[in-house]
Motif scaffolding. Structure first.
Motif, PDB file in Angstrom:
ATOM      1  N   LEU A   1       0.842  -1.042   0.120  1.00  0.00           N
ATOM      2  CA  LEU A   1       0.139   0.013   0.145  1.00  0.00           C
ATOM      3  C   LEU A   1       0.899   0.985   0.181  1.00  0.00           C
ATOM      4  N   GLN A   2       1.774   1.193   0.740  1.00  0.00           N
ATOM      5  CA  GLN A   2       2.937   2.313   0.654  1.00  0.00           C
ATOM      6  C   GLN A   2       3.446   2.488  -1.013  1.00  0.00           C
ATOM      7  N   GLY A   3       3.789   1.582  -1.528  1.00  0.00           N
ATOM      8  CA  GLY A   3       4.143   1.714  -2.879  1.00  0.00           C
ATOM      9  C   GLY A   3       3.036   2.218  -3.769  1.00  0.00           C
ATOM     10  N   LEU A   4       1.690   1.734  -3.418  1.00  0.00           N
ATOM     11  CA  LEU A   4       0.546   2.220  -4.236  1.00  0.00           C
ATOM     12  C   LEU A   4       0.408   3.814  -4.243  1.00  0.00           C
ATOM     13  N   SER A   5       0.502   4.362  -2.907  1.00  0.00           N
ATOM     14  CA  SER A   5       0.439   5.529  -2.448  1.00  0.00           C
ATOM     15  C   SER A   5       1.458   6.245  -2.902  1.00  0.00           C
ATOM     16  N   ALA A   6       2.680   6.063  -3.118  1.00  0.00           N
ATOM     17  CA  ALA A   6       3.888   6.699  -3.816  1.00  0.00           C
ATOM     18  C   ALA A   6       3.652   6.874  -5.264  1.00  0.00           C
ATOM     19  N   ALA A   7       3.122   5.876  -5.786  1.00  0.00           N
ATOM     20  CA  ALA A   7       2.797   5.903  -7.322  1.00  0.00           C
ATOM     21  C   ALA A   7       1.705   6.985  -7.517  1.00  0.00           C
ATOM     22  N   ILE A   8       0.654   7.093  -6.648  1.00  0.00           N
ATOM     23  CA  ILE A   8      -0.181   8.195  -6.843  1.00  0.00           C
ATOM     24  C   ILE A   8       0.221   9.625  -6.861  1.00  0.00           C
ATOM     25  N   VAL A   9       0.968   9.813  -5.468  1.00  0.00           N
ATOM     26  CA  VAL A   9       1.491  11.154  -5.327  1.00  0.00           C
ATOM     27  C   VAL A   9       2.305  11.291  -6.297  1.00  0.00           C
ATOM     28  N   TRP A  10       3.305  10.665  -6.841  1.00  0.00           N
ATOM     29  CA  TRP A  10       4.161  11.319  -7.741  1.00  0.00           C
ATOM     30  C   TRP A  10       3.636  11.367  -9.000  1.00  0.00           C
ATOM     31  N   THR A  11       2.743  10.634  -9.461  1.00  0.00           N
ATOM     32  CA  THR A  11       2.183  11.051 -10.832  1.00  0.00           C
ATOM     33  C   THR A  11       1.189  12.264 -10.848  1.00  0.00           C
ATOM     34  N   VAL A  12       0.555  12.048  -9.771  1.00  0.00           N
ATOM     35  CA  VAL A  12      -0.760  13.141  -9.667  1.00  0.00           C
ATOM     36  C   VAL A  12      -0.131  14.591  -9.538  1.00  0.00           C
ATOM     37  N   GLY A  13       0.726  14.363  -8.466  1.00  0.00           N
ATOM     38  CA  GLY A  13       1.349  15.564  -7.927  1.00  0.00           C
ATOM     39  C   GLY A  13       2.044  16.311  -8.590  1.00  0.00           C
ATOM     40  N   LEU A  14       3.125  15.816  -9.402  1.00  0.00           N
ATOM     41  CA  LEU A  14       4.031  16.388 -10.544  1.00  0.00           C
ATOM     42  C   LEU A  14       2.870  16.868 -11.706  1.00  0.00           C
ATOM     43  N   ALA A  15       2.154  16.105 -11.969  1.00  0.00           N
ATOM     44  CA  ALA A  15       1.210  16.565 -12.986  1.00  0.00           C
ATOM     45  C   ALA A  15       0.336  17.852 -12.604  1.00  0.00           C
ATOM     46  N   LEU A  16      -0.019  17.830 -11.401  1.00  0.00           N
ATOM     47  CA  LEU A  16      -0.936  19.133 -10.897  1.00  0.00           C
ATOM     48  C   LEU A  16       0.193  20.277 -10.880  1.00  0.00           C
ATOM     49  N   LEU A  17       1.332  20.262 -10.500  1.00  0.00           N
ATOM     50  CA  LEU A  17       2.478  21.273 -10.574  1.00  0.00           C
ATOM     51  C   LEU A  17       2.508  21.800 -12.067  1.00  0.00           C
ATOM     52  N   VAL A  18       2.554  20.919 -13.032  1.00  0.00           N
ATOM     53  CA  VAL A  18       2.674  21.517 -14.621  1.00  0.00           C
ATOM     54  C   VAL A  18       1.256  22.367 -14.691  1.00  0.00           C
ATOM     55  N   ASP A  19       0.095  21.617 -14.442  1.00  0.00           N
ATOM     56  CA  ASP A  19      -1.135  22.212 -14.685  1.00  0.00           C
ATOM     57  C   ASP A  19      -0.963  23.745 -13.924  1.00  0.00           C
ATOM     58  N   THR A  20      -0.532  23.771 -12.885  1.00  0.00           N
ATOM     59  CA  THR A  20      -0.440  25.089 -12.207  1.00  0.00           C
ATOM     60  C   THR A  20       0.503  26.039 -12.553  1.00  0.00           C
ATOM     61  N   VAL A  21       1.840  25.924 -12.618  1.00  0.00           N
ATOM     62  CA  VAL A  21       2.851  26.738 -12.928  1.00  0.00           C
ATOM     63  C   VAL A  21       3.300  26.786 -14.430  1.00  0.00           C
ATOM     64  N   GLY A  22       2.682  25.946 -15.430  1.00  0.00           N
ATOM     65  CA  GLY A  22       3.131  25.933 -16.699  1.00  0.00           C
ATOM     66  C   GLY A  22       4.519  25.442 -16.995  1.00  0.00           C
ATOM     67  N   GLN A  23       5.351  26.200 -18.103  1.00  0.00           N
ATOM     68  CA  GLN A  23       6.470  25.576 -18.360  1.00  0.00           C
ATOM     69  C   GLN A  23       7.654  26.657 -17.824  1.00  0.00           C
ATOM     70  N   THR A  24       6.994  27.742 -17.743  1.00  0.00           N
ATOM     71  CA  THR A  24       8.122  28.942 -17.550  1.00  0.00           C
ATOM     72  C   THR A  24       9.066  28.766 -16.329  1.00  0.00           C
ATOM     73  N   ASP A  25       8.774  28.200 -15.196  1.00  0.00           N
ATOM     74  CA  ASP A  25       9.336  27.973 -13.993  1.00  0.00           C
ATOM     75  C   ASP A  25       9.279  26.474 -13.679  1.00  0.00           C
ATOM     76  N   ILE A  26       9.129  25.640 -14.325  1.00  0.00           N
ATOM     77  CA  ILE A  26       8.753  24.240 -13.921  1.00  0.00           C
ATOM     78  C   ILE A  26      10.075  23.720 -13.573  1.00  0.00           C
ATOM     79  N   GLY A  27      11.430  24.064 -14.008  1.00  0.00           N
ATOM     80  CA  GLY A  27      12.493  23.498 -13.515  1.00  0.00           C
ATOM     81  C   GLY A  27      12.802  23.770 -12.096  1.00  0.00           C
TER      82      GLY A  27
END
Length: 506
Positions: free
Chosen positions: A129-155
């Motif tokens: 379950l810890q591994g499953l949670s990590a999969a959700i956090v990393w995929t969804v969390g990073l995608a949410l950041l891209v949705d939010t900040v766009g590309q200008t400051d993604i690095g």
């Protein structure tokens, strides 16, 4: 009422503190906290697991090391297998917050199972379950950041996430060991549950930009900044947005996004580099404490502190991300591996129990850590750049919701594979050929990986020489000559992957 407070209803009345809860910095803080929580709960129980296996699960002392390895592998395997599915589901979901909450509930359930578990089956299920949670956090969390900040400051944004991950790696095992020694088994989990409560509060408060727009009338951060921005995609654009080029612009048949992504040599190069970075980082997990103990006679605590020089340089991750936004990911990623290679090879010189040798070991580990951090942050941003390059070349190729979560799911898969390979590589080579050969092979691997990093990261390197510098600050270059519109509005990514056909005609 609850839906209104959470910002999930259709009420015309905005939820309280809407601007604060949808602010860019708040979303970044929430995702960084989610990543910190995931890694923190993974690391804080590391000193506790051997005790739980022997005294609670009844595992014989001779078998404890075997089951510790099994629990580590179970976590990595669950992360590797679940990531593609979580990425696909996240790109199909109407919002990003719901999967994030599901991931946190999964992590809470895993922590409860590890806390109360008294059999090996329950402990293995908790790690799954810890591994499953990590999969959700990393995929969804990073995608949410891209949705939010766009590309200008993604690095720079990815640098902040990497910093939170490094902080968790640094703090969690030390805190877990100290608390366990002073206050016992359950006290470790009391801290874990406190962190979960803080994390779930932030995730409930979060309101996505696209949701807040219906009340604030603010545009969502564009995934693609204007062509003049030097930190945008590695593409070649005319001053005006490119018009669809014939029937190829909207294909009737659309491949699954993950297949389209895996067809990109540029993305495969970035994913390979991520796998190698994870391999190089985790190869020391299984050998460094034992080598320090055998060479210097250190206890487990002293040997564990040797990981500090590896982790502390990663605190420069936001600065590295800033440089990637301004100058592009190519040379930073390649330089990171080249910087790490010499100290990796020179670690073979550490062979005597002297103060000078101990200082040399720490200095070399710090250089390795800095090199790997320099490589990792641009590679995390490169995943976003590739998705946008594909979208620019063929608008709509990933559907209405895009493919950011699936792209970062692939990142997760390769990174998890590296975390599985690293300890096996380190332990196997040291056992068969010794410490010196192990460090030599890791250094050579870093050198080899720098080649595809410099060739493919940011688009094929030869295209840059043909069509001008793309990433220079304020250069405004990357604009094609007006007489070649038919072929030139294509992305570097797309042009490179059309078997060089457009290149030959230029």
């Amino acid at each position: 009422m609850l839906a209104w407070l959470l910002g999930t209803g259709d009420s015309a009345r905005p939820p309280p503190f809407l601007k604060l809860r949808s602010a860019r910095w708040f979303i970044l803080m929430t995702v960084s906290c989610a990543v910190f929580t995931d890694i923190f709960l993974y690391g804080i129980i590391v000193p506790v697991v051997p005790f739980a296996l022997s005294t609670r699960a009844g595992i014989p002392e001779d078998d404890v090391q075997h089951w510790v390895s099994v629990l580590l592998a179970v976590y990595g395997g669950a992360l590797l297998i679940a990531s593609p599915f979580c990425g696909w589901l996240a790109d199909k979901a109407p919002n990003r917050r719901l999967p994030l909450l599901v991931g946190l509930l999964t992590l809470g359930g895993a922590t409860v199972m590890l806390c109360v578990g008294s059999s090996i089956g329950v402990l293995v299920a908790g790690r799954l379950l810890q591994g499953l949670s990590a999969a959700i956090v990393w995929t969804v969390g990073l995608a949410l950041l891209v949705d939010t900040v766009g590309q200008t400051d993604i690095g720079q944004t990815m640098g902040s996430v990497f910093l939170s991950m490094s902080l968790a790696f640094l703090v969690a095992p030390l805190l877990g060991g100290i608390v366990y020694a002073r206050a016992g088994y359950y006290a470790v989990f009391y801290i874990a549950f406190g962190v979960i409560v803080l994390d779930i509060s932030l995730r409930l408060l979060l309101i996505e930009k696209k949701v807040a727009r219906k009340w604030l009338d603010e545009p969502v951060a564009a995934a693609s900044p204007p062509p003049a921005e030097p930190s945008s995609l590695d593409t070649d654009l005319s001053p005006a947005p490119p018009a669809p080029l014939g029937p190829l612009a909207t294909p009737r048949f659309r491949l699954p996004p993950i297949v389209t992504l895996l067809a990109s040599r540029r993305l495969l190069s970035a994913l390979w580099a991520c796998l190698v970075q994870a391999t190089l980082t985790t190869a020391f997990d299984s050998v460094l404490p034992l080598y320090a103990q055998a060479t210097f006679g250190w206890t487990s605590t002293g040997a564990g502190l040797l990981f500090l020089p590896l982790i502390i340089p990663s605190f420069a991750a936001p600065l590295i991300g800033f440089l990637a936004d301004r100058h592009g990911p190519r040379y930073l990623a390649a330089a990171g591996f080249l910087l790490a290679a010499p100290p990796l090879i020179l670690l073979r010189l550490v062979a005597a129990d002297t103060v000078a040798q101990k200082v040399l070991l720490c200095a070399l580990l710090a250089l390795v850590g800095f090199g790997l951090a320099t490589a990792m942050v641009p590679l995390m941003a490169e995943v976003t750049y590739v998705v946008e390059a594909k979208e620019r070349k063929t608008p709509g190729c990933f559907g209405d919701r895009g493919a950011y979560a699936q792209a970062y799911a692939l990142f997760n898969v390769f990174f998890a594979a590296g975390t599985l390979i690293g300890p096996i590589w380190g332990g196997f080579v040291v056992g068969r050929a010794g410490w010196g050969v192990m460090t030599l092979t890791l250094g050579l691997l870093a050198v080899v990986t720098s080649v595809p990093a410099v060739v493919f990261t940011g688009g094929m390197v030869t295209r840059r020489h043909k069509e001008g510098r793309r990433w220079g600050v304020g250069s405004g270059e990357g604009v094609v000559e007006s007489g070649e519109l038919g072929a030139e509005v294509r992305e570097v990514e797309g042009a490179d992957e059309e078997k060089g056909e457009e290149s030959g005609g230029r």
